[in-house]
Design a protein around this motif. Structure first.
Motif, PDB file in Angstrom:
ATOM      1  N   THR A 160      -7.305   5.990   0.125  1.00  0.00           N
ATOM      2  CA  THR A 160      -6.224   6.619   0.041  1.00  0.00           C
ATOM      3  C   THR A 160      -6.640   8.219   0.030  1.00  0.00           C
ATOM      4  O   THR A 160      -7.732   8.845   0.192  1.00  0.00           O
ATOM      5  N   GLY A 161      -5.590   8.905   0.440  1.00  0.00           N
ATOM      6  CA  GLY A 161      -5.630  10.366   0.415  1.00  0.00           C
ATOM      7  C   GLY A 161      -6.423  11.153  -0.752  1.00  0.00           C
ATOM      8  O   GLY A 161      -7.305  11.684  -0.615  1.00  0.00           O
ATOM      9  N   PRO A 162      -5.776  10.782  -1.909  1.00  0.00           N
ATOM     10  CA  PRO A 162      -6.510  11.287  -3.106  1.00  0.00           C
ATOM     11  C   PRO A 162      -8.022  10.811  -3.221  1.00  0.00           C
ATOM     12  O   PRO A 162      -8.997  11.764  -3.494  1.00  0.00           O
ATOM     13  N   GLU A 163      -8.295   9.637  -2.896  1.00  0.00           N
ATOM     14  CA  GLU A 163      -9.889   9.307  -2.713  1.00  0.00           C
ATOM     15  C   GLU A 163     -10.548  10.097  -2.075  1.00  0.00           C
ATOM     16  O   GLU A 163     -11.713  10.495  -2.426  1.00  0.00           O
ATOM     17  N   LEU A 164     -10.228  10.352  -0.545  1.00  0.00           N
ATOM     18  CA  LEU A 164     -10.791  11.205   0.009  1.00  0.00           C
ATOM     19  C   LEU A 164     -10.981  12.565  -0.177  1.00  0.00           C
ATOM     20  O   LEU A 164     -12.242  13.074  -0.117  1.00  0.00           O
ATOM     21  N   GLN A 207       0.910  -1.116   0.233  1.00  0.00           N
ATOM     22  CA  GLN A 207      -0.052  -0.245  -0.046  1.00  0.00           C
ATOM     23  C   GLN A 207       1.039   1.149  -0.002  1.00  0.00           C
ATOM     24  O   GLN A 207       1.883   1.396   0.541  1.00  0.00           O
ATOM     25  N   LEU A 208       0.665   2.227  -0.699  1.00  0.00           N
ATOM     26  CA  LEU A 208       1.449   3.508  -0.790  1.00  0.00           C
ATOM     27  C   LEU A 208       0.636   4.596  -0.037  1.00  0.00           C
ATOM     28  O   LEU A 208      -0.618   4.868  -0.074  1.00  0.00           O
ATOM     29  N   VAL A 209       1.356   4.979   0.945  1.00  0.00           N
ATOM     30  CA  VAL A 209       0.854   5.874   1.949  1.00  0.00           C
ATOM     31  C   VAL A 209       1.112   7.192   1.588  1.00  0.00           C
ATOM     32  O   VAL A 209       2.198   7.649   1.363  1.00  0.00           O
ATOM     33  N   ASP A 210       0.264   8.239   1.263  1.00  0.00           N
ATOM     34  CA  ASP A 210       0.316   9.423   0.922  1.00  0.00           C
ATOM     35  C   ASP A 210       0.560  10.386   2.031  1.00  0.00           C
ATOM     36  O   ASP A 210      -0.215  10.460   2.863  1.00  0.00           O
ATOM     37  N   GLY A 211       1.964  10.653   2.143  1.00  0.00           N
ATOM     38  CA  GLY A 211       2.198  11.485   3.237  1.00  0.00           C
ATOM     39  C   GLY A 211       3.860  11.468   3.496  1.00  0.00           C
ATOM     40  O   GLY A 211       4.622  11.090   2.755  1.00  0.00           O
ATOM     41  N   VAL A 212       4.312  11.770   4.795  1.00  0.00           N
ATOM     42  CA  VAL A 212       5.532  11.705   5.265  1.00  0.00           C
ATOM     43  C   VAL A 212       5.798  10.674   6.197  1.00  0.00           C
ATOM     44  O   VAL A 212       4.652  10.223   6.831  1.00  0.00           O
ATOM     45  N   ASN A 213       6.923  10.253   6.715  1.00  0.00           N
ATOM     46  CA  ASN A 213       7.167   9.452   7.753  1.00  0.00           C
ATOM     47  C   ASN A 213       7.241  10.467   8.959  1.00  0.00           C
ATOM     48  O   ASN A 213       7.562  11.734   8.835  1.00  0.00           O
ATOM     49  N   LEU A 214       7.230   9.818  10.253  1.00  0.00           N
ATOM     50  CA  LEU A 214       7.233  10.724  11.299  1.00  0.00           C
ATOM     51  C   LEU A 214       8.609  11.178  11.714  1.00  0.00           C
ATOM     52  O   LEU A 214       8.666  12.477  12.237  1.00  0.00           O
ATOM     53  N   ARG A 215       9.710  10.602  11.071  1.00  0.00           N
ATOM     54  CA  ARG A 215      11.065  11.161  11.220  1.00  0.00           C
ATOM     55  C   ARG A 215      11.010  12.685  10.420  1.00  0.00           C
ATOM     56  O   ARG A 215      11.616  13.781  11.108  1.00  0.00           O
ATOM     57  N   GLN A 216      10.470  12.669   9.254  1.00  0.00           N
ATOM     58  CA  GLN A 216      10.482  13.792   8.360  1.00  0.00           C
ATOM     59  C   GLN A 216       9.535  14.757   9.137  1.00  0.00           C
ATOM     60  O   GLN A 216       9.637  16.186   9.185  1.00  0.00           O
ATOM     61  N   ARG A 217       8.230  14.369   9.759  1.00  0.00           N
ATOM     62  CA  ARG A 217       7.439  15.518  10.367  1.00  0.00           C
ATOM     63  C   ARG A 217       7.938  15.841  11.597  1.00  0.00           C
ATOM     64  O   ARG A 217       7.963  17.265  11.938  1.00  0.00           O
ATOM     65  N   LEU A 218       9.013  15.270  12.340  1.00  0.00           N
ATOM     66  CA  LEU A 218       9.473  15.762  13.581  1.00  0.00           C
ATOM     67  C   LEU A 218      10.505  17.036  13.109  1.00  0.00           C
ATOM     68  O   LEU A 218      11.031  17.571  14.175  1.00  0.00           O
TER      69      LEU A 218
END
Length: 453
Positions: free
Chosen positions: A424-428, A95-106
């Protein structure tokens, strides 16, 4: 094919951008040409060909293939690429998760307590699920936590990924400090000591991740061995400014002795309560009119004059379009009244109304954005709902509030399925756009009636 020049994998997966790279594998964004969807593909390096590497790869495949939970990245396919001259490559299609990982978010702006509570709750639910199946992740860290943004105005959903060193039933549960059995900064004390590891080890690592979300700093930085040994000598510092509830939870999760830590179920419950508390505070301060302004919300429904209107072709077309776009049997445009949920359009469903209490739409209108239940059998918000537990058999729900210009949620545009599924994010975002069309149509009709008068 190389990491720098992606190509076409086994005549099905067209590789695009390099998403990430680890010691033994690289992850690409790719398109599944057969199903027309974007996926993530993890391709193991050519040098990963000795017995231990192959065994580790097979272990990850076995673990991922057995898991199905909204807080764990889904495995779609497994294959072997035999087109490389240097030898075959095992790959995983996920599954492709649209977004960043938590390391990048921090690395960005500080996180709100509400956001931390939501991420922690998602991860704790995921751990409860895998622990119940005898799986220990052993590498809980920010880089292995993917954050999916459903839309710009709703919460982030966290998913756990990378089971490359996970333990599963019948695995050897004793580790060794000199082996790659986790990331030094997030090891539990028992991992650092080379002792038997169980669910409590993941709880400790999750505690370190949550602590870092609050402080923005790694509790045990430095080179691997000094970092691993540091937690055997001292406990991490918990910020004094945190609430007593958070201080207690983090302190207990980070006890050095595994037997003193809370169980996974207890952590899920504590973080669920934290989400409820933080959401209540957020809504109290936000400029949104939710359940506390129910009289005003009902007056908005009366203003738009939509409860007693006949069947409407325009709404029926929007609902049918939503059902086609999401490949679901049911799509509904609902209005939530005092004690009923009225279905202004109900593609795939014969009934036109239900009582308010069991309806998921009544929960969805209390959200600031899309309200999603990807697997109702495991989601605590829905598993006891009669529409889920009863004969109807609802397993998937995604609803976007129909929000007026002045911020009142009247009802939802929702899609429903009888099987769990990932959205997915695009679907929502597409569902959100369709909900906006419904509201535009309602406001346009109100203006037309005013002009006619």
């Amino acid at each position: 094919m190389t990491k720098e020049s992606p190509g076409f994998l086994n005549e099905r997966y067209r590789l695009k951008d390099l998403i990430g790279r680890g010691g033994m594998a690289s992850v690409y964004r790719a398109t599944d040409e057969r199903l027309g969807r974007d996926v993530a593909i993890k391709i193991f390096e050519l040098r990963a060909t000795d017995a231990s590497d192959i065994q580790r790869q097979q272990a990850e495949i076995n673990v991922l293939a057995s898991l199905n939970h909204h807080s764990v990245v889904t495995l779609f396919d497994v294959g072997v690429n035999r087109t490389e001259a240097d030898g075959p490559q095992i790959y995983l299609v996920m599954q492709l998760v649209d977004g960043v990982n938590l390391r990048q978010r921090l690395e960005g702006n500080p996180m709100s307590t509400r956001h931390i509570a939501q991420i922690g709750y998602d991860l704790a639910e995921g751990l409860e699920y895998i622990h119940g199946r005898g799986v220990i992740h052993r590498d809980i860290k920010p880089a292995n936590i993917l954050l999916e943004e459903y839309s710009s105005d709703t919460r982030t959903h966290a998913r756990l990924t990378d089971f490359g060193i996970a333990l599963f039933p019948d695995s050897e549960r004793v580790t060794n400090l000199g082996m790659t059995t986790g990331t030094a900064a997030y090891l539990s004390p028992e991992q650092a000591r080379g002792e038997e590891v169980g669910p409590a080890s993941d709880i400790y690592s999750l505690g370190l991740v949550l602590l870092e979300c609050f402080t923005g700093e790694t509790a045990f930085p430095g080179k691997p061995i000094p970092s691993a040994m540091a937690r055997l000598l001292r406990d991490p510092a918990i910020p004094e400014e945190l609430s007593p509830e958070w201080r207690h939870l983090l302190t207990t999760m980070l006890f050095r002795e595994p037997g003193q830590r809370p169980s996974t179920a207890e952590v899920v419950l504590a973080l669920r309560q934290a989400v409820i508390a933080e959401t209540g505070r957020h809504r109290g301060a936000a400029d949104h009119h939710l359940i506390s302004d129910e009289p005003e919300r009902l007056r908005e429904i009366a203003r738009l004059d939509i409860l007693d209107t006949p069947a409407d072709g325009a709404f029926d077309r929007i609902a049918a379009l939503a059902a086609r776009l999401f490949s679901v049997p049911i799509a509904i445009i609902s209005i939530v009244d005092t004690d009923r949920i009225w279905f202004k359009s109900h593609h795939g469903l014969e009934i036109g109304e239900i009582p308010r209490d069991p309806g998921l739409c009544a929960s969805a209108i209390m959200s600031d954005g899309p309200w999603v239940v990807q697997d109702a059998r495991t989601d605590p918000r829905a598993l006891a709902n009669p529409l889920v537990a009863g004969e109807f058999g609802l397993q998937f729900y995604a609803g976007v509030p129909l929000t007026t210009r002045n911020g009142y949620n009247l009802g939802t545009l929702c899609v429903i399925d009888f099987e769990p599924r990932v959205i997915t994010g695009p679907e929502l975002r597409t569902l959100t756009d369709l909900a906006a069309l419904v509201m535009s149509e309602l406001e346009l009709r109100l203006e037309s009636r005013r002009v006619a008068l």
